[in-house]
Design an enzyme around this catalytic site. Structure first.
Site, PDB file in Angstrom:
ATOM      1  N   LYS A   1       0.882  -1.227  -0.066  1.00 12.27           N
ATOM      2  CA  LYS A   1      -0.155  -0.049   0.118  1.00 12.27           C
ATOM      3  C   LYS A   1       0.871   1.158  -0.124  1.00 12.27           C
ATOM      4  O   LYS A   1       0.525   2.258  -0.765  1.00 12.27           O
ATOM      5  CB  LYS A   1      -0.823   0.066   1.238  1.00 12.27           C
TER       6      LYS A   1
ATOM      7  N   LYS B   1      -5.983 -17.887  -3.642  1.00 12.40           N
ATOM      8  CA  LYS B   1      -7.026 -18.409  -2.892  1.00 12.40           C
ATOM      9  C   LYS B   1      -8.364 -17.773  -2.984  1.00 12.40           C
ATOM     10  O   LYS B   1      -8.196 -16.370  -3.417  1.00 12.40           O
ATOM     11  CB  LYS B   1      -6.373 -17.884  -1.207  1.00 12.40           C
TER      12      LYS B   1
ATOM     13  N   LYS C   1     -12.589 -12.847  -0.240  1.00 14.87           N
ATOM     14  CA  LYS C   1     -13.685 -11.933  -0.074  1.00 14.87           C
ATOM     15  C   LYS C   1     -13.330 -10.775  -0.909  1.00 14.87           C
ATOM     16  O   LYS C   1     -14.278 -10.005  -1.408  1.00 14.87           O
ATOM     17  CB  LYS C   1     -14.059 -11.465   1.364  1.00 14.87           C
TER      18      LYS C   1
END
Length: 397
Positions: free
Chosen positions: A167, A261, A264
């Site tokens: 980030k 993976k 969400k």
């Protein structure tokens, strides 16, 4: 963990760049790991000896973050395993809502998602008479211990966090400090309960290794004779937890990329099966999931990650052995197998969905479960926190 705790570490991407040459699925040599499918050792005594008192059950903690919908990866990789764990261990399963605010989120949705996640725990088979189910923010000790631990955690350990580095590299000045410091909250989540074991995936042992390092550091700084001089009992302030590795195959991959993976946070909802997806949505997602053009189906071909993933999902959902799945499916074409997998998923998830609706229709029941769980958790957490305050020299009320 996508980004949830522990098993909240079960559901975060790797937290730290390797501090000891350990990456991915390698388990650090100093991090002892136990396998989920092991059984507790039982001591045997001769008939002429008095029976030994029952051994204390080892304590396990884990949680899932209430962001987005709970999906098949969360269920097969964590929640389904918890159902077995609650019969073997003293278990604490919580909704890690404090971790949910480390990235931008919709405030009106947080409480709704928290209740929904708790209902899913129960619908999947977590039994409140066996396990303590609660909301992380309902036990204030989590935040207090995090602050105390932060005073002893070197900033260099946190600067190696992969997510924060990524980030920051993008030059985003709006990234919150919580994205840097959440690993300390994760350590607090575990250490508060003097946890013996923490369920983690083999690719996430670095998360637990950080917690172990923090616990050992605080024990050395304030425990032992130093704590005794402050009026305490001495010894270690924290138990150093060990890893509990889930069964092989429990790591569910994306429906659109067999090398990533299920998450969400993936932009496409087609990449995951949500536990509350209706039948027609499940049918559509499996029909459109990524496959290959090779004949037959097989588990162990590294060139066919999607094939391995879908066969593994079918194996876990049906409870069949790997050999049984190979015998049944190896000669199927993709069309036949997708229909078979779809039926198995719908049959498995339907009872969970029905039970979920029943629980959500009875808010009083859900509130009582969470209140009772938070009460049990607070008894242990407060005792740990008070010991740390004492050892660190605080004037207590």
């Amino acid at each position: 963990m996508s980004r949830a705790l522990l098993s909240h570490i079960l559901h975060r991407p790797p937290l730290l760049a390797s501090r000891s040459g350990v990456r991915g699925g390698a388990i650090p040599s100093r991090l002892r790991a136990l396998r989920l499918n092991c059984t507790a050792a039982e001591a045997t005594a001769s008939t002429d000896e008095a029976p030994a008192p029952p051994a204390r059950k080892k304590r396990v903690v884990s949680g899932v973050q209430p962001t987005g919908m709970v999906h098949l990866g969360n269920y097969l990789g964590a929640i389904k395993n918890w159902v077995a764990l609650q019969d073997l261990y003293e278990t604490f399963f919580f909704i890690v809502d404090l971790h949910a605010i480390t990235l931008p989120y919709e405030a009106p949705q947080l409480s709704k998602a928290t209740r929904s996640t708790a209902a899913i725990y129960l619908a999947c088979g977590i039994d409140s008479s066996k396990a303590s189910i609660f909301v992380q923010s309902h036990v204030r000790a989590h935040i207090e211990l995090m602050w105390l631990l932060s005073s002893s955690t070197p900033i260099g350990w946190l600067n190696k966090m992969i997510q924060f580095k990524e980030k920051s590299r993008k030059g985003n000045e709006n990234v919150g400090v919580a994205l840097l410091t959440y690993p300390i909250l994760m350590a607090s989540d575990i250490l508060l309960y003097q946890s013996d074991l923490v369920p983690v995936g083999e690719d996430q042992t670095q998360h637990l290794e950080l917690t172990r390092e923090i616990s050992e550091r605080v024990n050395n700084l304030y425990g032992g004779r130093k704590w005794k001089k402050m009026g305490g009992r001495g010894g270690s302030l924290f138990k150093v937890p060990e890893a509990l590795i889930p069964p092989a195959g429990a790591r569910v991959m994306s429906l659109t990329d067999g090398l990533s993976k299920m998450s969400k946070s993936a932009p496409s909802d087609l990449s995951r099966i949500n536990l509350l997806d209706p039948k027609d949505v499940i049918v559509n997602k499996i029909k459109r999931c990524k496959t290959d053009s090779l004949p037959g189906l097989e588990f162990d071909n590294p060139e066919r990650p999607e094939c391995k993933n879908l066969l593994s999902v079918y194996q876990i959902i049906t409870g069949k052995t790997k050999e049984e799945v190979v015998s049944e499916c190896q000669d199927m074409n993709w069309g036949t197998f997708k229909a078979t997998l779809t039926d198995a998923l719908i049959d498995h998830l339907q009872p969970i969905q029905v039970r979920y609706e029943e629980i959500m229709a009875d808010p009083g029941y859900l509130d009582s479960v969470l209140l009772d769980g938070a009460g049990k958790a607070s008894e242990i957490a407060d005792a740990t926190l008070n010991n740390v305050y004492q050892a660190m020299g605080f004037l207590r009320r």
